[in-house]
Design a protein around this motif. Sequence first.
Motif, PDB file in Angstrom:
ATOM      1  N   ARG A 112       6.639  12.693   4.066  1.00 48.39           N
ATOM      2  CA  ARG A 112       6.475  12.209   5.446  1.00 48.39           C
ATOM      3  C   ARG A 112       6.513  10.684   5.414  1.00 48.39           C
ATOM      4  O   ARG A 112       5.475  10.034   5.285  1.00 48.39           O
ATOM      5  N   PRO A 113       7.690  10.087   5.522  1.00 47.93           N
ATOM      6  CA  PRO A 113       7.836   8.639   5.333  1.00 47.93           C
ATOM      7  C   PRO A 113       6.937   7.782   6.219  1.00 47.93           C
ATOM      8  O   PRO A 113       6.412   6.773   5.761  1.00 47.93           O
ATOM      9  N   ALA A 114       6.733   8.173   7.465  1.00 49.56           N
ATOM     10  CA  ALA A 114       5.897   7.352   8.353  1.00 49.56           C
ATOM     11  C   ALA A 114       4.459   7.299   7.845  1.00 49.56           C
ATOM     12  O   ALA A 114       3.826   6.237   7.850  1.00 49.56           O
ATOM     13  N   LEU A 115       3.933   8.432   7.376  1.00 51.32           N
ATOM     14  CA  LEU A 115       2.568   8.460   6.860  1.00 51.32           C
ATOM     15  C   LEU A 115       2.493   7.789   5.490  1.00 51.32           C
ATOM     16  O   LEU A 115       1.552   7.048   5.199  1.00 51.32           O
ATOM     17  N   TYR A 116       3.483   8.029   4.674  1.00 44.55           N
ATOM     18  CA  TYR A 116       3.521   7.436   3.331  1.00 44.55           C
ATOM     19  C   TYR A 116       3.515   5.909   3.423  1.00 44.55           C
ATOM     20  O   TYR A 116       2.773   5.237   2.717  1.00 44.55           O
ATOM     21  N   ASN A 117       4.321   5.365   4.314  1.00 39.35           N
ATOM     22  CA  ASN A 117       4.401   3.910   4.458  1.00 39.35           C
ATOM     23  C   ASN A 117       3.156   3.311   5.112  1.00 39.35           C
ATOM     24  O   ASN A 117       2.904   2.118   4.982  1.00 39.35           O
ATOM     25  N   ALA A 118       2.384   4.142   5.810  1.00 38.79           N
ATOM     26  CA  ALA A 118       1.170   3.648   6.463  1.00 38.79           C
ATOM     27  C   ALA A 118       0.005   3.482   5.479  1.00 38.79           C
ATOM     28  O   ALA A 118      -0.965   2.796   5.788  1.00 38.79           O
ATOM     29  N   LEU A 119       0.104   4.100   4.293  1.00 38.68           N
ATOM     30  CA  LEU A 119      -0.973   3.971   3.311  1.00 38.68           C
ATOM     31  C   LEU A 119      -0.983   2.571   2.701  1.00 38.68           C
ATOM     32  O   LEU A 119       0.040   2.108   2.207  1.00 38.68           O
ATOM     33  N   PRO A 120      -2.122   1.905   2.722  1.00 34.57           N
ATOM     34  CA  PRO A 120      -2.181   0.603   2.043  1.00 34.57           C
ATOM     35  C   PRO A 120      -2.154   0.817   0.533  1.00 34.57           C
ATOM     36  O   PRO A 120      -2.421   1.917   0.050  1.00 34.57           O
ATOM     37  N   SER A 121      -1.830  -0.203  -0.190  1.00 37.98           N
ATOM     38  CA  SER A 121      -1.809  -0.056  -1.646  1.00 37.98           C
ATOM     39  C   SER A 121      -3.166  -0.444  -2.225  1.00 37.98           C
ATOM     40  O   SER A 121      -3.889  -1.267  -1.664  1.00 37.98           O
ATOM     41  N   LEU A 122      -3.475   0.164  -3.342  1.00 35.73           N
ATOM     42  CA  LEU A 122      -4.703  -0.184  -4.050  1.00 35.73           C
ATOM     43  C   LEU A 122      -4.464  -1.460  -4.850  1.00 35.73           C
ATOM     44  O   LEU A 122      -3.327  -1.748  -5.220  1.00 35.73           O
ATOM     45  N   PRO A 123      -5.504  -2.209  -5.128  1.00 34.42           N
ATOM     46  CA  PRO A 123      -5.309  -3.416  -5.947  1.00 34.42           C
ATOM     47  C   PRO A 123      -4.922  -3.032  -7.376  1.00 34.42           C
ATOM     48  O   PRO A 123      -5.182  -1.923  -7.827  1.00 34.42           O
ATOM     49  N   TRP A 124      -4.302  -3.971  -8.056  1.00 38.79           N
ATOM     50  CA  TRP A 124      -3.919  -3.752  -9.446  1.00 38.79           C
ATOM     51  C   TRP A 124      -5.161  -3.653 -10.307  1.00 38.79           C
ATOM     52  O   TRP A 124      -6.188  -4.257 -10.013  1.00 38.79           O
ATOM     53  N   ARG A 125      -5.025  -2.915 -11.391  1.00 44.76           N
ATOM     54  CA  ARG A 125      -6.112  -2.859 -12.368  1.00 44.76           C
ATOM     55  C   ARG A 125      -5.939  -4.051 -13.308  1.00 44.76           C
ATOM     56  O   ARG A 125      -4.937  -4.157 -14.000  1.00 44.76           O
ATOM     57  N   ILE A 126      -6.898  -4.937 -13.288  1.00 44.70           N
ATOM     58  CA  ILE A 126      -6.842  -6.145 -14.120  1.00 44.70           C
ATOM     59  C   ILE A 126      -7.878  -6.014 -15.231  1.00 44.70           C
ATOM     60  O   ILE A 126      -9.041  -5.717 -14.955  1.00 44.70           O
ATOM     61  N   PRO A 127      -7.451  -6.191 -16.481  1.00 44.74           N
ATOM     62  CA  PRO A 127      -8.404  -6.068 -17.594  1.00 44.74           C
ATOM     63  C   PRO A 127      -9.597  -7.012 -17.431  1.00 44.74           C
ATOM     64  O   PRO A 127      -9.473  -8.130 -16.917  1.00 44.74           O
ATOM     65  N   LYS A 128     -10.747  -6.561 -17.892  1.00 49.86           N
ATOM     66  CA  LYS A 128     -11.990  -7.314 -17.737  1.00 49.86           C
ATOM     67  C   LYS A 128     -11.964  -8.651 -18.461  1.00 49.86           C
ATOM     68  O   LYS A 128     -12.633  -9.589 -18.047  1.00 49.86           O
ATOM     69  N   PHE A 129     -11.209  -8.752 -19.550  1.00 50.18           N
ATOM     70  CA  PHE A 129     -11.192 -10.016 -20.294  1.00 50.18           C
ATOM     71  C   PHE A 129     -10.380 -11.098 -19.570  1.00 50.18           C
ATOM     72  O   PHE A 129     -10.490 -12.261 -19.883  1.00 50.18           O
ATOM     73  N   ILE A 130      -9.594 -10.705 -18.562  1.00 52.44           N
ATOM     74  CA  ILE A 130      -8.810 -11.683 -17.795  1.00 52.44           C
ATOM     75  C   ILE A 130      -9.588 -12.178 -16.572  1.00 52.44           C
ATOM     76  O   ILE A 130      -9.559 -13.349 -16.232  1.00 52.44           O
TER      77      ILE A 130
END
Length: 185
Positions: free
Chosen positions: A68-86
Amino acid sequence: TCPIQMLSSIVSAEYIEGSTSKKDKRGVFTIETKLYHKHEVIAVKMATHRFNDFLDLSSDVYAFFRSRPALYNALPSLPWRIPKFIVSQGPEELEQRRSSIHAWIQKASSMPGSPMLPSLTKFLGFNHDEVKAYIDYKFTNNDSNSKTTASSVSDKSDNNEKQSSNNNTNSSEKPKSQQMDLEVV
């Protein structure tokens, strides 16, 4: 459409200490989800998850809504996983992550059809039977209508079969008569 809706929100984000002295502190997020049936709250659940759990769930959610492209595109993206040492683990980073997860889970849980995604409902703290009873509610009503419709359809199909069998006997007679005509001529 589904007769139930969900609304989820992150109610707390906090760091907890690791299980051993070598483990860093871990961020955990508590989600409160309200399940609505016809605009009335029927259940409230709390669940606590780590950020990686959200990343795992997101693949199922994106796959579910991909058709369902309209619903799929409406989902926000999650933030990237950044390693703790960075990145340091301070309150600002935790709040940024909480804010993005909140927007994502709120949107993902409130989208049409989301109560039908078992991995999402389980993630939010609901067991299969709690949600399934409300999803099947509408279909159960349609089944009783379809049984009535099915019986009338089967009556019609019986009549059609009788007519077609009459037509077959008539049609089988015609070729014989045509064959006879051919033989006679």
